[in-house]
Scaffold this active site. Structure first.
Site, mmCIF file in Angstrom:
data_model
loop_
_atom_site.group_PDB
_atom_site.id
_atom_site.type_symbol
_atom_site.label_atom_id
_atom_site.label_comp_id
_atom_site.label_asym_id
_atom_site.label_seq_id
_atom_site.Cartn_x
_atom_site.Cartn_y
_atom_site.Cartn_z
ATOM 1 N N ALA A 193 40.691 63.900 -64.108
ATOM 2 C CA ALA A 193 40.326 64.845 -63.057
ATOM 3 C C ALA A 193 39.232 65.812 -63.488
ATOM 4 O O ALA A 193 38.888 66.729 -62.752
ATOM 5 C CB ALA A 193 41.561 65.634 -62.614
ATOM 6 N N SER B 179 41.983 66.547 -70.028
ATOM 7 C CA SER B 179 43.326 66.156 -70.474
ATOM 8 C C SER B 179 43.293 65.649 -71.908
ATOM 9 O O SER B 179 44.243 65.860 -72.676
ATOM 10 C CB SER B 179 43.894 65.080 -69.543
ATOM 11 O OG SER B 179 43.026 63.952 -69.475
ATOM 12 N N ASP C 86 34.827 71.074 -74.139
ATOM 13 C CA ASP C 86 36.240 70.857 -73.839
ATOM 14 C C ASP C 86 37.144 71.377 -74.946
ATOM 15 O O ASP C 86 38.112 72.101 -74.704
ATOM 16 C CB ASP C 86 36.509 69.366 -73.622
ATOM 17 C CG ASP C 86 35.724 68.796 -72.461
ATOM 18 O OD1 ASP C 86 35.163 69.592 -71.672
ATOM 19 O OD2 ASP C 86 35.652 67.567 -72.350
#
Length: 378
Positions: free
Chosen positions: A121, A125, A170
């Site tokens: 998404a 993750s 990230d």
């Protein structure tokens, strides 16, 4: 609930309670997309959704990984830590490998994973798993590693072991963010600052719209964008696109495709800096305009949006959002919209109605609340 699920699964697997539970949050990027691997600027914040790792040491020098969500267990020895190995467990095994590659002594361990960060998404993750695993292994092995170095090691796991060519955004967000703040990161110098993100106090919310259109960083499109940026930097004779100071002159020297890629990176870096100014002055209308301009740049110049995220942005803006943009690597994933607190449900309903009218599956919506980075839970 996920903490207890991880503990219960660990106890069922090993017959004893874990030595601890570590958490690594997902992240959402307020603004600054694909700038990280161009030595630019980013402004992410961590989410409440996170990966949870229950772990303990084991004496035999092997690593056992279990996914609660997939109901799968994988056990590896030292000679089985092989970069490029497929499967969900590579995100955990890659951290072991990256730590060892950096010279750290990492003993065997049992690690049980569960997560509520949506997969594919654009909410990182994978970085959530890596950063939770790294925090666990660092504590279990008594490793003193500063937060920036932890983010870099987690990125090595993603880049060199899993094979996804992501930048540092990230892992830095999952490691370095603090609650109620966004993280400004200069991806060249690795200088950081915590930026208060007081949208709730201003009567606003960040509505996250998960289009449920899934993507993967390991596919060719992300790598192609990165390669085009590297090619353009070489053509312009600069170390990275962050160093382009005269955009018009640069565009005159580049083919049309590389020119559009460069225009996105250069203007997106400026939008991050402008967003910092907007937040400092609590000018949320300006922040919203910058978010919308960022999406248009990703759509037209970087060409990483697709039908569902474009529709989510358009319908959120039509419902009165101050701004909206896709977040993450692209080709699906999530949109974030800056909305008045009393318009959250109206905006979410407008997006759902637009999706139904377009024959798309229903999106999932939730509020993005800035949260703390990777850590050990009590």
């Amino acid at each position: 609930m996920l903490t207890h699920a991880a503990i219960d699964a660990f106890t069922a697997l090993t017959g004893s309670a874990p030595e601890g539970v570590w958490v690594g949050p997902g992240r959402i990027n307020l603004i600054g997309e694909h700038t990280d691997y161009n030595d630019g600027y980013v402004l992410p914040f961590a989410l409440p959704q996170a990966a949870y790792v229950a772990a303990s040491t084991r004496p035999d020098g092997r690593w056992q990984f279990r996914s609660v969500d997939l109901d799968e267990t994988v056990e590896l020895g030292q000679d089985e830590l092989l970069p490029g190995s497929p499967g969900w467990h590579s995100y955990l095994a890659g951290v072991v490998w990256a730590l060892q590659r950096a010279g750290h002594q990492v003993g065997g361990a049992d690690l049980v994973l569960t997560s509520d960060v949506p997969l594919g998404a654009g909410l990182s993750s994978s970085a959530a798993i890596e950063c939770a695993t790294l925090a666990a292994l660092a504590d279990l092995n008594g490793l003193q590693i500063d937060p920036v170095e932890r983010a870099k090691l987690a990125r090595v796991a993603e880049n060199a072991y899993v094979g996804a060519p992501t930048g540092l955004l990230d892992q830095a967000a999952s490691t370095l963010c603090t609650a109620e703040h966004a993280l400004f990161l200069d991806c060249r110098t690795l200088a950081t600052s915590q930026v208060p993100l007081a949208v709730t106090a201003a009567g606003l919310e960040i509505l996250v719209i998960d289009t449920r259109t899934r993507h993967s960083h390991v596919d060719g499109e992300y790598a192609a964008r990165r390669a085009s940026c590297e090619k353009a930097a070489e053509m312009l004779g600069v170390p990275a696109l962050r160093d382009v100071t005269d955009l018009d002159a640069a565009l005159a020297r580049l083919p049309e495709l590389e020119g559009r890629r460069v225009r996105h990176i250069v203007t997106e870096n400026q939008r991050v800096l402008d967003a910092m100014d907007a937040l400092a002055g609590a000018d949320y209308a300006r922040l919203g305009r910058l978010m919308t301009a960022s999406h248009a740049s990703m759509r037209d110049d970087y060409e990483i949006t697709e039908r569902s995220v474009d529709l989510a942005v358009e319908s959120a803006l039509a419902a009165g959002a101050l701004g909206a943009r896709m977040t993450g690597g692209g080709f699906g994933g999530c949109v974030l919209a800056l909305v008045q607190a009393d318009r959250v449900e109206v905006t979410a309903d407008a997006v759902r109605t637009a999706f139904a009218g377009a024959g798309l599956g229903g999106p999932v919506t939730f509020l993005g609340r800035p949260s703390a980075g990777a850590r050990r839970l009590a």
